[in-house]
Design a protein around this motif. Structure first.
Motif, short mmCIF file in Angstrom:
data_model
loop_
_atom_site.label_atom_id
_atom_site.label_comp_id
_atom_site.label_asym_id
_atom_site.label_seq_id
_atom_site.Cartn_x
_atom_site.Cartn_y
_atom_site.Cartn_z
N PRO A 118 0.80 -1.23 0.00
CA PRO A 118 0.00 0.00 0.00
C PRO A 118 0.83 1.28 0.00
O PRO A 118 1.97 1.31 0.46
N ASP A 119 0.22 2.32 -0.51
CA ASP A 119 0.74 3.68 -0.40
C ASP A 119 0.76 4.06 1.09
O ASP A 119 0.15 3.39 1.92
N GLY A 120 1.44 5.15 1.40
CA GLY A 120 1.57 5.53 2.81
C GLY A 120 0.48 6.49 3.27
O GLY A 120 -0.18 7.15 2.45
N LYS A 126 4.90 4.77 2.67
CA LYS A 126 4.51 4.00 1.50
C LYS A 126 5.48 2.82 1.37
O LYS A 126 6.60 2.85 1.92
N THR A 127 5.05 1.79 0.66
CA THR A 127 5.83 0.55 0.62
C THR A 127 7.22 0.77 0.02
O THR A 127 8.20 0.18 0.49
N SER A 128 7.32 1.63 -1.00
CA SER A 128 8.64 1.87 -1.60
C SER A 128 9.60 2.48 -0.58
O SER A 128 10.78 2.14 -0.53
N ARG A 156 6.11 -1.09 -6.14
CA ARG A 156 4.94 -0.32 -6.59
C ARG A 156 4.01 -0.05 -5.41
O ARG A 156 3.57 -0.99 -4.73
N ASP A 157 3.73 1.23 -5.22
CA ASP A 157 2.82 1.63 -4.14
C ASP A 157 1.38 1.61 -4.67
O ASP A 157 1.08 2.25 -5.68
N ALA A 159 -2.82 2.08 -4.62
CA ALA A 159 -3.81 3.07 -4.16
C ALA A 159 -4.55 2.54 -2.93
O ALA A 159 -4.85 1.33 -2.84
N SER A 164 -10.81 3.40 -5.11
CA SER A 164 -9.82 3.12 -6.17
C SER A 164 -10.23 1.84 -6.91
O SER A 164 -10.75 0.91 -6.30
#
Ligand code: ZN
Length: 304
Positions: A118-120, A126-128, A156-157, A159, A164
């Motif tokens: 997931p995004d942060g 965020k995962t990245s 890849r982060d 949505a 979404s």
């Protein structure tokens, strides 16, 4: 005329060939590395390996203890280059660096990881950034890239808004992974659907009931729905936990509404373990298909 020993060897070879060609061999299999959550009571934190055509290929979550279970099961990590993280709570991600460490020693060729999560938001990176904080150039374990095989990390982060769209993130050699945002209190979270040769498994991750419409859509007609069962029906668990987790009665309704063939309960909490019969009865009220409760090192075939 052949000797009995030669005949026996021939029969064995034929048996092994039949096994390999058997239509009963599952297209996919899920190996439960960890069936627990944040409480330490004997189960590893949540983690799974998805085996495709007999080979471990995908790591889903990496809770504490996953590293140990991988070794106990003698799993060959040489083809595990895809990592799906449902969310970044410790009980789902703390062994990620340990997995990279172990995987790096299984290959003397470069490893290109594809990592999704997931995004942060709020307290959660965020995962990245999470992966960068671990093994990036300035990360806590920056040395990992110099240890074992050369490694690259494509992250890849995903949505996290409940509106979404459902998205396909892997489509390779007949293997497809789709994801959709869920909701887990203040922690960004996603669910995953993995398909291969007509077999489908869905991982709910941790989620509260507000995300059930998304989960039901993602899990439609799946062979196996793996649903995290961390609370009892209200009022059996502390009220604040219902803002984080889905109770058994609603898990049963979701399994029914998504028309899944079977259900595996996981992320088992001590009180859920202690009241398994009540949990099963609650799910049975809506869902008539097979229901199993996960334990560490369980192997579950997916599809035919
Ligand atoms: Zn959890």
């Amino acid at each position: 005329m052949k000797t009995p020993m030669l005949l026996a060897a021939g029969v064995l070879a034929l048996f092994q060939a039949c096994l390999q060609a058997s239509p009963l061999k599952p297209a996919m299999e899920v190996v439960v590395l960890g069936s627990g959550g944040p409480r330490a009571f004997g189960r590893a934190g949540s983690s799974y390996i998805v085996v495709v055509d007999g080979r471990p290929r995908i790591l889903v979550d990496a809770g504490p203890g996953a590293f140990l279970r991988i070794g106990e099961l003698h799993l060959n990590l040489a083809k595990v280059d895809t990592v799906l993280l449902t969310h970044l709570h410790i009980d789902h991600s703390a062994d990620l660096a340990a997995f990279f460490n172990a995987r790096g020693l299984t290959s003397d060729r470069p490893i290109a990881y594809h990592i999704f999560g997931p995004d942060g938001a709020g307290l959660f990176p965020k995962t990245s950034r999470f992966v960068d904080l671990l093994v990036g150039d300035n990360g806590a374990f920056a040395y990992q890239k110099t240890f074992g095989a050369d490694e690259s990390f494509a992250v890849r982060d995903l949505a996290i808004g409940l509106n979404s769209p459902r998205t396909k993130i892997v489509d390779r050699d007949g293997l497809a992974v789709e994801e959709i945002a869920t909701h887990h209190g203040d922690c960004p979270s996603v669910a995953y659907r993995i398909s291969y040769r007509g077999a489908v498994v869905v991982f709910s991750g941790d989620m509260d009931a507000s995300a059930l419409p998304n989960l039901v859509q993602l899990a439609k007609n799946a062979d196996l729905l793996i649903f995290n069962c961390a609370v009892l029906d209200p009022p059996g668990s502390p009220s604040q936990l219902y803002d984080l987790h889905t109770p058994p009665r609603k898990i049963g309704e979701a399994a029914r509404d998504s028309v899944v063939k079977s259900l595996l309960l996981t992320h088992i909490a001590p009180d859920v373990e202690g009241q398994e019969n009540a949990v099963r009865k609650s799910i049975r009220a809506s869902f008539a298909g097979p229901v199993a409760v996960a334990r560490d090192k369980l192997r579950v075939p997916v599809g035919k």
